[in-house]
Design an enzyme around this catalytic site. Structure first.
Site, PDB file in Angstrom:
ATOM      1  N   GLU A   1       8.665  -4.647  -4.698  1.00 13.29           N
ATOM      2  CA  GLU A   1       9.937  -5.355  -4.732  1.00 13.29           C
ATOM      3  C   GLU A   1      11.009  -4.491  -4.089  1.00 13.29           C
ATOM      4  OE1 GLU A   1       8.975  -7.608  -9.002  1.00 13.29           O
ATOM      5  OE2 GLU A   1      10.743  -6.311  -8.811  1.00 13.29           O
TER       6      GLU A   1
ATOM      7  N   ALA B   1      11.410  -1.738  -6.509  1.00 14.63           N
ATOM      8  CA  ALA B   1      10.232  -1.174  -7.180  1.00 14.63           C
ATOM      9  C   ALA B   1       9.066  -1.146  -6.201  1.00 14.63           C
ATOM     10  CB  ALA B   1       9.864  -1.997  -8.415  1.00 14.63           C
TER      11      ALA B   1
ATOM     12  N   GLU C   1      -9.036   0.364  -3.360  1.00 14.46           N
ATOM     13  CA  GLU C   1      -8.040   0.142  -2.313  1.00 14.46           C
ATOM     14  C   GLU C   1      -7.722   1.454  -1.599  1.00 14.46           C
ATOM     15  OE1 GLU C   1      -3.275  -0.979  -1.879  1.00 14.46           O
ATOM     16  OE2 GLU C   1      -4.392  -1.664  -3.650  1.00 14.46           O
TER      17      GLU C   1
ATOM     18  N   LEU D   1      -1.141  16.929  23.088  1.00 13.12           N
ATOM     19  CA  LEU D   1      -2.086  17.352  24.121  1.00 13.12           C
ATOM     20  C   LEU D   1      -2.095  16.394  25.314  1.00 13.12           C
ATOM     21  CD1 LEU D   1      -5.043  18.507  21.843  1.00 13.12           C
ATOM     22  CD2 LEU D   1      -3.719  19.968  23.397  1.00 13.12           C
TER      23      LEU D   1
ATOM     24  N   THR E   1       2.095   6.404  -2.204  1.00 17.77           N
ATOM     25  CA  THR E   1       2.494   7.490  -1.310  1.00 17.77           C
ATOM     26  C   THR E   1       1.695   8.767  -1.599  1.00 17.77           C
ATOM     27  OG1 THR E   1       4.199   8.287  -2.818  1.00 17.77           O
ATOM     28  CG2 THR E   1       4.852   6.586  -1.229  1.00 17.77           C
TER      29      THR E   1
END
Length: 377
Positions: free
Chosen positions: A128, A131, A243, A335, A363
């Site tokens: 949300e 949240a 998950e 690179l 996270t």
């Protein structure tokens, strides 16, 4: 590297997936990225090819294949192709367990055939505006009224939000019960009061629609309650390890692909009369990345065949592999020099697509918190 965890059946499935990607995804993905959404037809094609819901019981249109290594094969091949748009992993790995493990017989008959055929596109609405990682802080509410739940609230960052026909919505059904007051409700396309906001303009993964969802007095039939009332938070915690492993699998496969492309580039690209990979610094960078990727591969493959994947092990795999992907893609882009900054090069697109991996599904910081708590800290 020899992948001892795979059998001939898994390798044959990988060939099927690669052929599907070459025919149904790769020719269209650039257009999907420009449109910000994939064609619904690709999911129907995936269903016909047996790529969706293959773990679902045959009675409901699946193949009854519960070996999660097949999930890994599909996820890896999509990641190697840079095919972030179709979001088959979201459908199979994240939403699938809710629809197979928590549904009643009536719900199974109503939803699973379309889930397997690709006629039904699914999403799960947790986050949300106020949240994200703190799921216990959600404010979306559902109040029982006769044979319905009246749903009110707002969700954001919802993958498949525009196309979804079924949305598993995390809602608070008992405001005074804390985590025990959260339930899961299935909202279906066309329910009055269910509105979709804009297709969000993301940094990467442009082909995968991500939306805001709004619920204003949506009357959700009691028959659409998923599992038991008040057990939603427990269900979320139970399904999150798989998950997070799925995200780790995708991250590692994506990182390995970028590394292989960069290694080939460093063997061919010339500077000062020699391949750039022959310079000691560049050679050492590649050696470091190859070593880290090998370590990550051993760990993830071990997770795929582990009989019991714990929450802390899944958290380790998720944070380590997604952070590794960031390092690999960043150093591989370097690179490539100026060419790495051009979106026509796969490394540039990988750089944009990979950035969210350390954020969604929990996270990196939340993953470390899960691990730290498991240590008794």
């Amino acid at each position: 590297m020899d992948r001892a965890i795979f059998t001939a059946d898994h390798l044959a499935f990988a060939e099927l997936v690669r052929a599907f990607i070459d025919k149904e995804i790769t020719p269209h993905h650039e257009r999907w990225e420009a449109d910000g959404i994939v064609d619904r037809g690709v999911r129907r094609a995936a269903g016909a090819a047996g790529l969706l819901g293959f773990f679902v019981d045959e009675r409901y249109g699946g193949a009854g294949v519960t070996d999660r290594r097949f999930h890994a094969v599909l996820t890896e091949e999509l990641a190697r192709a840079g095919a972030s748009g179709p979001a088959f992993g979201l459908h199979n790995d994240i939403i699938g367990p809710y629809l197979t493990d928590l549904t009643t017989e009536e719900q199974k008959q109503r939803w699973l055939p379309g889930f397997c055929s690709g006629e039904i596109v699914t999403a799960i609405a947790m986050s949300e505006p106020g949240a994200g990682s703190d799921l216990a802080g959600i404010t979306t509410t559902a109040v029982r009224d006769g044979d319905d739940w009246v749903l009110n609230g707002q969700k954001t960052f919802i993958s498949n939000g525009i196309l979804a026909d079924l949305v598993v919505v995390v809602a608070r059904t008992d405001p005074g019960a804390g985590r025990r007051g959260i339930s899961l409700l299935v909202v279906e396309r066309g329910m009055p009061g269910f509105e979709r906001g804009r297709n969000l303009d993301k940094l990467g993964q442009k082909a995968q629609d991500t939306a805001e969802l709004f619920f204003s007095d949506v009357r959700v039939p009691a028959a659409n309650l998923l599992g038991a009332e008040g057990e939603g938070f427990a269900y979320l915690m139970r399904n999150l390890p798989l998950e997070r492993l799925s995200i780790a699998v995708a991250a590692l496969a994506g990182a390995e692909t970028v590394f292989a492309q960069t290694l080939d580039y460093c063997k061919q690209r010339q500077a000062f009369g020699r391949p750039i990979g022959s310079f000691q610094h560049n050679r050492f960078v590649l050696a470091e990345l190859a070593t880290e990727l090998r370590l990550g591969r051993v760990f993830v493959d071990n997770c795929l065949v582990a009989p019991d994947l714990t929450a802390e092990t899944a958290a380790m795999a998720k944070w380590w592999c997604t952070e590794l992907q960031q390092r690999v893609v960043d150093r591989c882009l370097q690179l490539h020099g100026g060419y790495g900054y051009m979106r026509e090069y796969p490394v540039a697109r990988a750089y944009l697509d990979a950035r969210v991996q350390t954020i969604y599904g929990g996270t990196t910081e939340i993953m470390k918190e899960v691990i730290g708590r498991s240590l008794g800290l």
